[in-house]
Design an enzyme around this catalytic site. Structure first.
Site, PDB file in Angstrom:
ATOM      1  N   SER A 243       2.936 -11.052  -1.153  1.00 17.27           N
ATOM      2  CA  SER A 243       3.049 -10.119  -0.340  1.00 17.27           C
ATOM      3  C   SER A 243       1.854 -10.083   0.315  1.00 17.27           C
ATOM      4  O   SER A 243       0.819 -10.482  -0.073  1.00 17.27           O
ATOM      5  CB  SER A 243       3.246  -8.859  -0.861  1.00 17.27           C
ATOM      6  OG  SER A 243       3.164  -7.606  -0.046  1.00 17.27           O
TER       7      SER A 243
ATOM      8  N   TYR B 260       1.315  -3.000  -7.817  1.00 18.16           N
ATOM      9  CA  TYR B 260       1.895  -3.735  -6.824  1.00 18.16           C
ATOM     10  C   TYR B 260       0.745  -4.784  -6.038  1.00 18.16           C
ATOM     11  O   TYR B 260       0.880  -5.921  -6.239  1.00 18.16           O
ATOM     12  CB  TYR B 260       2.669  -3.134  -5.879  1.00 18.16           C
ATOM     13  CG  TYR B 260       3.591  -4.045  -5.009  1.00 18.16           C
ATOM     14  CD1 TYR B 260       4.751  -4.460  -5.510  1.00 18.16           C
ATOM     15  CD2 TYR B 260       3.148  -4.347  -3.720  1.00 18.16           C
ATOM     16  CE1 TYR B 260       5.548  -5.177  -4.678  1.00 18.16           C
ATOM     17  CE2 TYR B 260       4.083  -5.349  -3.053  1.00 18.16           C
ATOM     18  CZ  TYR B 260       5.342  -5.528  -3.445  1.00 18.16           C
ATOM     19  OH  TYR B 260       6.012  -6.530  -2.771  1.00 18.16           O
TER      20      TYR B 260
END
Length: 260
Positions: free
Chosen positions: A145, A158
């Protein structure tokens, strides 16, 4: 890909919804045999039914990639049914980062995200290794990501997991080079997955002009954007590429943002 993927065995974790489902469709359209694994049985069954309606060769094997014994069982099933693995795509992850201030962040929540999003890919690579060694020009692709490189406030687990997965990518690439296994990553930016969810969660995209304008290309991304790059990176056309991460974000992370 000029029939490159015909009869190749491709395993996609988290393949029942979102980017994973887009990847599953793309590889299956290229005549690969795609094994979808996912924790969500309902989504997996829907995905398999939808793809088979397109006459695509797919199979669903449920698995929680954070559980070592389940990953072992998954790879044993792949070995029993197919004997090898040509492509492993580590896509499974907790998609929505919890946004809690550091002072009130439960450590258990942080640990859960790290376990699924970082430990999971390591487990899958470890137990897929004997199968990949029997594959043809085997590759591993990690879906990371842009949050590995930039952050919104209070997204600790995350961001840390995706940053770790970026580093794990080059660690695996160097470590598995003797077995001639290439390992790369794709770092997606804003990808609209609403239409790619299971029926009970499916939503139509709603993007404001400002949403579009954040991207130099003038739009939000789609799973197809990620899939096209994945098809390239896992093919022999990318045979001289390993240990790399390709950012696919419509230019969002290189555009300076000012508020007047």
């Amino acid at each position: 890909m000029q029939n490159y993927y015909t009869s190749k065995i491709v395993l996609i974790t988290g393949g029942a919804q979102g980017i994973g489902l887009g990847l599953a469709q793309a590889f299956a359209l290229e005549k690969a045999y795609v094994v979808i694994t996912d924790l969500d049985w309902e989504a997996g069954a829907e995905a398999m039914a939808w793809l088979r309606k397109q006459n695509l060769a797919v199979e669903f094997m449920p698995c929680d990639v954070s559980k070592e014994e389940q990953v072992q069982q998954l790879m044993n099933k792949v070995r029993q049914q197919h004997g090898r693995l040509d492509v492993l795509i580590n896509n499974a992850g907790i998609a929505n980062p919890a946004r809690k201030p550091l002072a009130s962040l439960p450590v258990e929540e942080f640990d859960q995200v790290i376990t699924v999003n970082l430990r999971g890919p390591l487990l899958c690579a470890k137990y897929a290794l004997p199968l990949l060694e029997k594959g043809t020009h085997p590759t591993i692709l990690n879906i990371t990501s842009t949050r590995a490189f930039m952050s919104e406030p209070n997204t600790f687990g995350y961001t840390a997991a995706k940053g770790g997965l970026e580093a794990l990518t080059h660690a695996l690439a160097v470590s598995l080079a003797p077995q001639q296994i290439r390992v790369n990553a794709i770092s997606p930016g804003w990808i609209e997955t609403g239409p790619w969810q299971k029926e009970s969660r499916k939503v139509a995209p709603q993007h404001s002009p400002q949403d579009q304008e954040q991207h130099p290309v003038g739009r939000v991304g789609t799973p197809e954007d990620i899939a096209e790059a994945a098809l390239f990176l896992c093919s022999d056309k990318a045979g001289f590429i390993t240990g790399q991460s390709l950012t696919i974000d419509g230019g969002m992370t290189v555009k300076m943002m000012y508020h007047e």
